[in-house]
Design a protein around this motif. Sequence first.
Motif, short mmCIF file in Angstrom:
data_model
loop_
_atom_site.label_atom_id
_atom_site.label_comp_id
_atom_site.label_asym_id
_atom_site.label_seq_id
_atom_site.Cartn_x
_atom_site.Cartn_y
_atom_site.Cartn_z
N SER A 2 -7.48 0.49 -5.51
CA SER A 2 -6.88 1.60 -6.21
C SER A 2 -5.48 1.28 -6.64
O SER A 2 -4.52 1.85 -6.20
CB SER A 2 -6.88 2.83 -5.32
OG SER A 2 -6.34 3.89 -6.03
N LEU A 3 -5.38 0.35 -7.50
CA LEU A 3 -4.09 -0.05 -8.00
C LEU A 3 -3.57 0.96 -8.98
O LEU A 3 -2.54 0.77 -9.59
CB LEU A 3 -4.23 -1.40 -8.69
CG LEU A 3 -4.77 -2.46 -7.78
CD1 LEU A 3 -5.25 -3.65 -8.56
CD2 LEU A 3 -3.71 -2.84 -6.80
N ALA A 4 -4.32 2.00 -9.13
CA ALA A 4 -3.94 3.04 -10.04
C ALA A 4 -2.54 3.45 -9.76
O ALA A 4 -2.09 3.37 -8.68
CB ALA A 4 -4.89 4.19 -9.86
N THR A 5 -1.90 3.84 -10.73
CA THR A 5 -0.54 4.30 -10.61
C THR A 5 0.34 3.35 -9.89
O THR A 5 1.36 3.70 -9.39
CB THR A 5 -0.52 5.64 -9.92
OG1 THR A 5 0.78 5.98 -9.80
CG2 THR A 5 -1.13 5.64 -8.64
N THR A 6 0.00 2.28 -9.81
CA THR A 6 0.78 1.24 -9.23
C THR A 6 1.41 0.52 -10.31
O THR A 6 1.73 0.38 -10.89
CB THR A 6 -0.14 0.29 -8.57
OG1 THR A 6 0.57 -0.75 -8.08
CG2 THR A 6 -1.03 -0.21 -9.50
N LEU A 7 0.97 0.07 -10.62
CA LEU A 7 1.53 -0.64 -11.66
C LEU A 7 2.49 0.11 -12.38
O LEU A 7 2.52 0.13 -13.25
CB LEU A 7 0.67 -0.90 -12.57
CG LEU A 7 0.03 -1.68 -11.65
CD1 LEU A 7 -0.38 -1.77 -11.40
CD2 LEU A 7 0.44 -2.55 -11.75
N SER A 73 7.42 3.43 -1.70
CA SER A 73 6.04 3.20 -1.28
C SER A 73 5.33 4.54 -1.10
O SER A 73 5.96 5.57 -0.90
CB SER A 73 5.99 2.39 0.02
OG SER A 73 6.62 3.09 1.05
N PHE A 74 4.01 4.48 -1.21
CA PHE A 74 3.18 5.67 -1.05
C PHE A 74 1.73 5.23 -0.91
O PHE A 74 1.38 4.09 -1.20
CB PHE A 74 3.34 6.64 -2.23
CG PHE A 74 3.19 6.01 -3.58
CD1 PHE A 74 1.95 5.86 -4.18
CD2 PHE A 74 4.31 5.55 -4.25
CE1 PHE A 74 1.83 5.28 -5.42
CE2 PHE A 74 4.20 4.96 -5.51
CZ PHE A 74 2.96 4.82 -6.09
N SER A 79 -6.37 5.34 1.24
CA SER A 79 -6.92 4.01 1.49
C SER A 79 -6.03 2.89 1.02
O SER A 79 -6.04 1.81 1.58
CB SER A 79 -8.24 3.81 0.76
OG SER A 79 -8.97 4.95 0.64
N TYR A 80 -5.31 3.12 -0.04
CA TYR A 80 -4.49 2.07 -0.63
C TYR A 80 -3.03 2.44 -0.52
O TYR A 80 -2.66 3.57 -0.75
CB TYR A 80 -4.84 1.89 -2.11
CG TYR A 80 -6.27 1.50 -2.33
CD1 TYR A 80 -6.67 0.18 -2.19
CD2 TYR A 80 -7.23 2.44 -2.67
CE1 TYR A 80 -7.99 -0.19 -2.38
CE2 TYR A 80 -8.54 2.09 -2.86
CZ TYR A 80 -8.92 0.77 -2.72
OH TYR A 80 -10.22 0.42 -2.91
N GLN A 81 -2.23 1.46 -0.18
CA GLN A 81 -0.80 1.66 -0.15
C GLN A 81 -0.18 0.83 -1.26
O GLN A 81 -0.56 -0.32 -1.47
CB GLN A 81 -0.22 1.23 1.19
CG GLN A 81 -0.62 2.13 2.33
CD GLN A 81 -0.01 1.62 3.63
OE1 GLN A 81 -0.36 0.54 4.10
NE2 GLN A 81 0.90 2.39 4.18
N TRP A 111 -0.95 -7.58 1.91
CA TRP A 111 -0.20 -7.10 0.75
C TRP A 111 -0.40 -8.11 -0.38
O TRP A 111 -0.13 -9.30 -0.20
CB TRP A 111 1.28 -6.96 1.07
CG TRP A 111 1.59 -5.73 1.85
CD1 TRP A 111 1.76 -5.64 3.20
CD2 TRP A 111 1.72 -4.41 1.34
NE1 TRP A 111 2.01 -4.34 3.55
CE2 TRP A 111 1.99 -3.56 2.43
CE3 TRP A 111 1.65 -3.86 0.06
CZ2 TRP A 111 2.18 -2.19 2.28
CZ3 TRP A 111 1.84 -2.49 -0.09
CH2 TRP A 111 2.10 -1.67 1.00
N LEU A 112 -0.89 -7.63 -1.53
CA LEU A 112 -1.13 -8.50 -2.68
C LEU A 112 -0.26 -8.02 -3.84
O LEU A 112 -0.16 -6.82 -4.11
CB LEU A 112 -2.60 -8.44 -3.10
CG LEU A 112 -3.61 -8.84 -2.03
CD1 LEU A 112 -5.03 -8.58 -2.52
CD2 LEU A 112 -3.44 -10.31 -1.67
N ASP A 113 0.35 -8.98 -4.54
CA ASP A 113 1.18 -8.64 -5.69
C ASP A 113 0.30 -8.34 -6.89
O ASP A 113 -0.64 -9.09 -7.19
CB ASP A 113 2.11 -9.80 -6.05
CG ASP A 113 3.15 -10.06 -4.97
OD1 ASP A 113 3.57 -9.09 -4.30
OD2 ASP A 113 3.55 -11.22 -4.80
N ILE A 114 0.62 -7.28 -7.58
CA ILE A 114 -0.04 -6.98 -8.85
C ILE A 114 0.68 -7.83 -9.89
O ILE A 114 1.89 -7.72 -10.07
CB ILE A 114 0.03 -5.49 -9.19
CG1 ILE A 114 -0.73 -4.71 -8.13
CG2 ILE A 114 -0.53 -5.23 -10.59
CD1 ILE A 114 -0.54 -3.21 -8.19
N VAL A 115 -0.07 -8.69 -10.57
CA VAL A 115 0.55 -9.64 -11.48
C VAL A 115 0.30 -9.33 -12.95
O VAL A 115 1.00 -9.86 -13.81
CB VAL A 115 0.09 -11.09 -11.18
CG1 VAL A 115 0.56 -11.51 -9.78
CG2 VAL A 115 -1.41 -11.24 -11.31
#
Length: 169
Positions: A2-7, A73-74, A79-81, A111-115
């Motif tokens: 759920s990388l949503a709104t992460t980026l 952070s949130f 499930s996803y941080q 922890w994985l970086d969104i690239v």
Amino acid sequence: MSLATTLAVLVLLSPLSTSSTASANGDGDGSLSVYDAIQEFNFPMGLLPKGVTGYELDNGNGRFLAYLNGSCSFSLEGSYQLKYKSTITGTISPNKLSSLTGVSVKVLFLWLDIVEVTRRGDNLEFSVGIASAAFPIDNFYECPQCGCGLDCFNGGQVRKIKMPLVSSV
């Protein structure tokens, strides 16, 4: 994932002489807010959390920096941080954010970086290098808030995100 709104997020390294600098909400001189600026590249404003204090964008090469008052952070859907550093960098072009730094997602215990973030029609695809996941763009119409993400109470309602459409390893 759920990388949503992460980026969430974008942006770039050292701006050059053709760069523009502005506060997150514009500075009253006609400059775009950071949220308006990313929409100029066909991305929804919810890629960045609330609270961006400023940004720099080099219109010549797409390098971008976005600044927060501190790390942010949130959790999403419990499930996803997601974690944003105080400076987010990358390169932005229409429908693509690449070379991202400063945004990461916790998957299981890592922890994985969104690239990279790519817009494909009504979906956003987030890449952590070894895997990617696509989410409906309507997950990103609202900016997440540090501490509570999209699960903040607005009038007693909790907003849920839609799960990934496609994922690959």
